[in-house]
Design a protein around this motif. Structure first.
Motif, mmCIF file in Angstrom:
data_model
loop_
_atom_site.group_PDB
_atom_site.id
_atom_site.type_symbol
_atom_site.label_atom_id
_atom_site.label_comp_id
_atom_site.label_asym_id
_atom_site.label_seq_id
_atom_site.Cartn_x
_atom_site.Cartn_y
_atom_site.Cartn_z
ATOM 1 N N ARG A 1 -0.441 11.899 -7.018
ATOM 2 C CA ARG A 1 0.734 12.347 -6.293
ATOM 3 C C ARG A 1 0.390 12.588 -4.814
ATOM 4 O O ARG A 1 -0.645 12.137 -4.332
ATOM 5 N N LEU A 2 1.254 13.312 -4.116
ATOM 6 C CA LEU A 2 1.048 13.609 -2.696
ATOM 7 C C LEU A 2 0.646 15.072 -2.526
ATOM 8 O O LEU A 2 1.276 15.965 -3.100
ATOM 9 N N ASN A 3 -0.408 15.309 -1.768
ATOM 10 C CA ASN A 3 -0.857 16.673 -1.506
ATOM 11 C C ASN A 3 0.122 17.399 -0.580
ATOM 12 O O ASN A 3 0.789 16.778 0.244
ATOM 13 N N ASP B 1 -1.266 9.392 4.019
ATOM 14 C CA ASP B 1 -2.363 10.271 4.413
ATOM 15 C C ASP B 1 -2.546 11.412 3.421
ATOM 16 O O ASP B 1 -3.634 12.010 3.344
ATOM 17 N N ARG B 2 -1.504 11.708 2.676
ATOM 18 C CA ARG B 2 -1.561 12.787 1.686
ATOM 19 C C ARG B 2 -1.748 12.266 0.258
ATOM 20 O O ARG B 2 -1.744 13.054 -0.682
ATOM 21 N N ASP B 3 -1.887 10.977 0.113
ATOM 22 C CA ASP B 3 -1.993 10.372 -1.218
ATOM 23 C C ASP B 3 -3.287 10.830 -1.904
ATOM 24 O O ASP B 3 -4.390 10.636 -1.393
ATOM 25 N N GLN B 4 -3.150 11.436 -3.073
ATOM 26 C CA GLN B 4 -4.311 11.984 -3.775
ATOM 27 C C GLN B 4 -5.329 10.907 -4.146
ATOM 28 O O GLN B 4 -6.542 11.160 -4.131
ATOM 29 N N LEU B 5 -4.858 9.722 -4.501
ATOM 30 C CA LEU B 5 -5.797 8.671 -4.873
ATOM 31 C C LEU B 5 -6.674 8.288 -3.683
ATOM 32 O O LEU B 5 -7.896 8.142 -3.815
ATOM 33 N N SER C 1 6.177 9.605 -5.353
ATOM 34 C CA SER C 1 4.760 9.305 -5.095
ATOM 35 C C SER C 1 4.441 7.895 -5.560
ATOM 36 O O SER C 1 5.212 7.272 -6.290
ATOM 37 N N TRP C 2 3.287 7.429 -5.131
ATOM 38 C CA TRP C 2 2.812 6.100 -5.522
ATOM 39 C C TRP C 2 1.939 6.232 -6.773
ATOM 40 O O TRP C 2 0.711 6.265 -6.694
ATOM 41 N N THR C 3 2.552 6.334 -7.907
ATOM 42 C CA THR C 3 1.789 6.508 -9.150
ATOM 43 C C THR C 3 1.241 5.185 -9.675
ATOM 44 O O THR C 3 0.261 5.178 -10.420
ATOM 45 N N ASP C 4 1.856 4.076 -9.303
ATOM 46 C CA ASP C 4 1.592 2.776 -9.941
ATOM 47 C C ASP C 4 0.802 1.885 -8.987
ATOM 48 O O ASP C 4 1.309 1.492 -7.937
ATOM 49 N N ARG C 5 -0.434 1.532 -9.383
ATOM 50 C CA ARG C 5 -1.361 0.945 -8.420
ATOM 51 C C ARG C 5 -2.131 -0.248 -8.999
ATOM 52 O O ARG C 5 -2.271 -0.392 -10.215
ATOM 53 N N ILE C 6 -2.661 -1.040 -8.087
ATOM 54 C CA ILE C 6 -3.536 -2.168 -8.428
ATOM 55 C C ILE C 6 -4.771 -2.081 -7.540
ATOM 56 O O ILE C 6 -4.678 -2.213 -6.317
ATOM 57 N N LEU C 7 -5.928 -1.836 -8.151
ATOM 58 C CA LEU C 7 -7.196 -1.722 -7.442
ATOM 59 C C LEU C 7 -8.150 -2.808 -7.920
ATOM 60 O O LEU C 7 -7.972 -3.360 -9.009
#
Length: 429
Positions: A189-191, A214-218, A258-264
C-alpha cells in the motif's frame, strides 16, 4: 566467440478477480487484436472462487477462468502447459505449439503463508521450465492485505523464498533460475496516514503519480533490501489498481487506493559463456475497462534472450498413415543421439488441435513397447502398441512423447496429425 541468440516473447496477466466468474470479453486483456502473438502467455489470478465443492471439481477440471482463457487461446495455436492452484490462487502457462518439443523439466510448486503457513488463502504458486537452453521461473503470489501489515508482507516474501523449492538441483530455489518473473496481488500500500483516499484520488486525476509512488511500500522495501530487492520493476505510468467500486472505474474510498498488482522480474545475465541474457519489457499497463472486480488487471510483455544453437535431444515419430477403431494400433519412433528411454516415459494419444497437455485420451508407457533393431549408429528406433480400446471415435489425432521424471515433465516429441476411423468391413462371405 559469441553464441547465437534469439528472443522469446512472454505476455503476463495478473488480476485479482474478487471471486467473480468471467463476464467481460477477455480478448482485449490478452492483446489478441495485435498482429503478432507472444510465444507464451503466463496468467496469474487471485481470489478465484474456491468453495469446497469447486476445489474438489478443480482436481479434475479447469476452473471457469482457465476455461475462458483456453477457449480464446486454442484458436491461436496455444497449448496449456501447466496449471498450478492454491485455493483461490491460480497460475496458468500457455505455450505456442511450435515450442512444445523444446520444453524440459516443467515443474510446479506452492507455498502457503496464510495463518502462519497453515492455510492457503495467501501464498505463492509457481511453474518453472527450461526452453532453448535457459531456465525460467514464473511465480504468482497473493500476500497479506491491509495498510498496516507491511511486516507481514515482508515475512510472506521471505517464507516463500525459503520454502519454495524445486527438484532440479541447479535450479532448486527461485533465484537460481536464469529468468524469474514474479507477479500477483502483492498487496503493498502507500505509506502515510496523512494521505487520505480522497487525497490520492485528486493526485491521480492530476497525474501526479510520482508523489504517490514515493510512498509505495513495495518500492520502499525493495530499496531497503527487506523484500523483493533481488527483482526490478519497470516504471509505473498507470493509476493505482485497487480499490475500485464494482462495475465502475471510480475508486471505492473504503480503502486507500494503491498499486497492489505488480509484475517484477530478475535476469541472471552472466551465467553462460559467450552470451549475455537480458529481458526487454515492451509495455507495462493496467486495463481500467475491466470492471467486474475491485482490482484492475495488469499486463506486461517481455522479450527474453535464449540460446539459438542449444541442441535438445528429441523423439521423432515415424509418419502414421491411419489408425483404426477397435483394433490394436502402433507407432514407431526414434530417439536422437544418446537419448535413451527412461522408466517414466510415456506416449499419449491426443486429439489434433489439443489445447492442454492434460487432454490425452489414453497413454502407454514406453517400456511396454516392442523394440525394433537400431537403424542408425547414433539412434534407436522403437515401436509401441496401443490396445484395441485406445481409439474410441473417428477424427484426427496426434501422439506426444512425454518424459516424466523426478516430479518434472518434458515434451520430447509430437507426431504429425493422422486419421482414426473404423475399418470398412466387406459384406461378401
Amino acid at each position: 566467440m559469441a553464441e547465437e541468440t534469439k528472443a522469446l516473447r512472454i505476455y503476463f496477466v495478473t488480476w485479482n478477480v474478487a471471486t467473480k466468474y468471467p463476464e467481460q470479453d477477455l480478448h482485449q486483456l490478452l492483446g489478441i487484436s495485435n498482429s503478432t502473438f507472444p510465444d507464451f502467455y503466463v496468467i496469474g489470478l487471485q481470489e478465484v472462487k474456491a468453495q469446497p465443492q469447486n476445489m474438489v471439481m478443480g482436481m479434475f477440471t479447469d476452473d471457469p477462468w482457465t476455461k475462458a482463457f483456453r477457449e480464446i487461446l486454442k484458436d491461436h495455436a496455444y497449448v496449456k502447459v501447466r496449471t498450478q492452484r492454491l485455493q483461490g490462487l491460480i497460475l496458468n502457462v500457455f505455450c505456442k505449439t511450435q515450442h512444445l518439443t523444446h520444453l524440459r523439466f516443467i515443474e510446479a510448486q506452492l507455498t502457503r503463508t496464510g495463518f502462519g503457513g497453515m492455510w492457503g488463502n495467501k501464498g505463492a504458486v509457481s511453474v518453472r521450465l527450461n526452453i532453448y537452453g535457459v531456465s525460467i521461473c514464473f511465480v504468482n503470489s497473493h500476500l497479506t492485505p491491509h495498510d498496516h501489515l507491511l511486516a507481514e508482507r515482508v515475512a510472506d516474501y521471505n517464507t516463500i523464498l525459503k520454502e519454495h523449492t524445486f527438484t532440479t538441483p541447479d535450479t532448486a530455489s527461485i533465484f537460481y533460475h536464469d529468468y524469474v518473473f514474479w507477479i500477483g496481488d502483492l498487496n503493498f500500500r502507500l505509506n502515510g496516514e496523512d494521505l487520505t483516499a480522497e487525497d490520492i484520488d485528486i493526485l491521480v486525476k492530476k497525474n501526479q503519480l510520482d508523489l504517490l509512488l514515493d510512498r509505495d511500500q513495495l518500492k520502499v522495501v525493495m530499496h531497503s533490501g527487506e523484500a523483493f530487492s533481488e527483482l526490478v520493476e519497470s516504471n509505473i505510468t498507470f493509476p493505482p489498481t485497487y480499490k475500485y467500486e464494482f462495475a465502475s472505474q471510480q475508486f471505492d474510498f473504503k480503502r486507500r487506493p494503491s498499486w497492489t498488482d505488480r509484475i517484477l522480474y530478475k535476469v541472471n545475465s552472466e551465467v553462460y559463456e559467450g552470451i549475455k541474457l537480458k529481458a526487454d519489457q515492451t509495455f507495462y499497463k493496467s486495463h481500467p475497462s475491466y470492471v467486474q472486480s475491485d482490482h484492475k488487471p495488469v499486463t506486461g510483455e517481455f522479450d527474453i534472450k535464449v540460446r539459438l544453437n542449444y541442441q535438445d535431444q528429441n523423439v521423432t515419430f515415424q509418419p502414421v498413415a491411419e489408425w483404426f477403431i477397435d483394433e490394436e494400433n502402433c507407432v514407431s519412433y526414434k530417439l536422437s543421439g544418446s537419448l535413451g528411454p527412461e522408466s517414466g516415459d510415456w506416449i499419449g494419444l491426443f486429439k489434433h488441435g489439443f489445447s492442454s497437455l492434460d487432454d490425452y485420451e489414453v497413454y502407454e508407457y514406453v517400456g511396454r513397447g516392442r523394440a525394433a533393431p537400431p537403424t542408425e549408429s547414433d539412434s534407436l528406433t522403437d515401436r509401441i502398441y496401443f490396445s484395441d480400446s485406445a481409439l474410441q471415435s473417428p477424427g484426427m489425432y496426434q501422439l506426444v512423447y512425454v518424459r516424466q521424471s523426478g516430479g518434472t515433465v518434458g515434451i520430447l516429441g509430437v507426431s504429425s496429425p493422422f486419421p482414426g476411423y473404423r475399418r470398412l468391413r466387406s459384406n461378401i462371405t
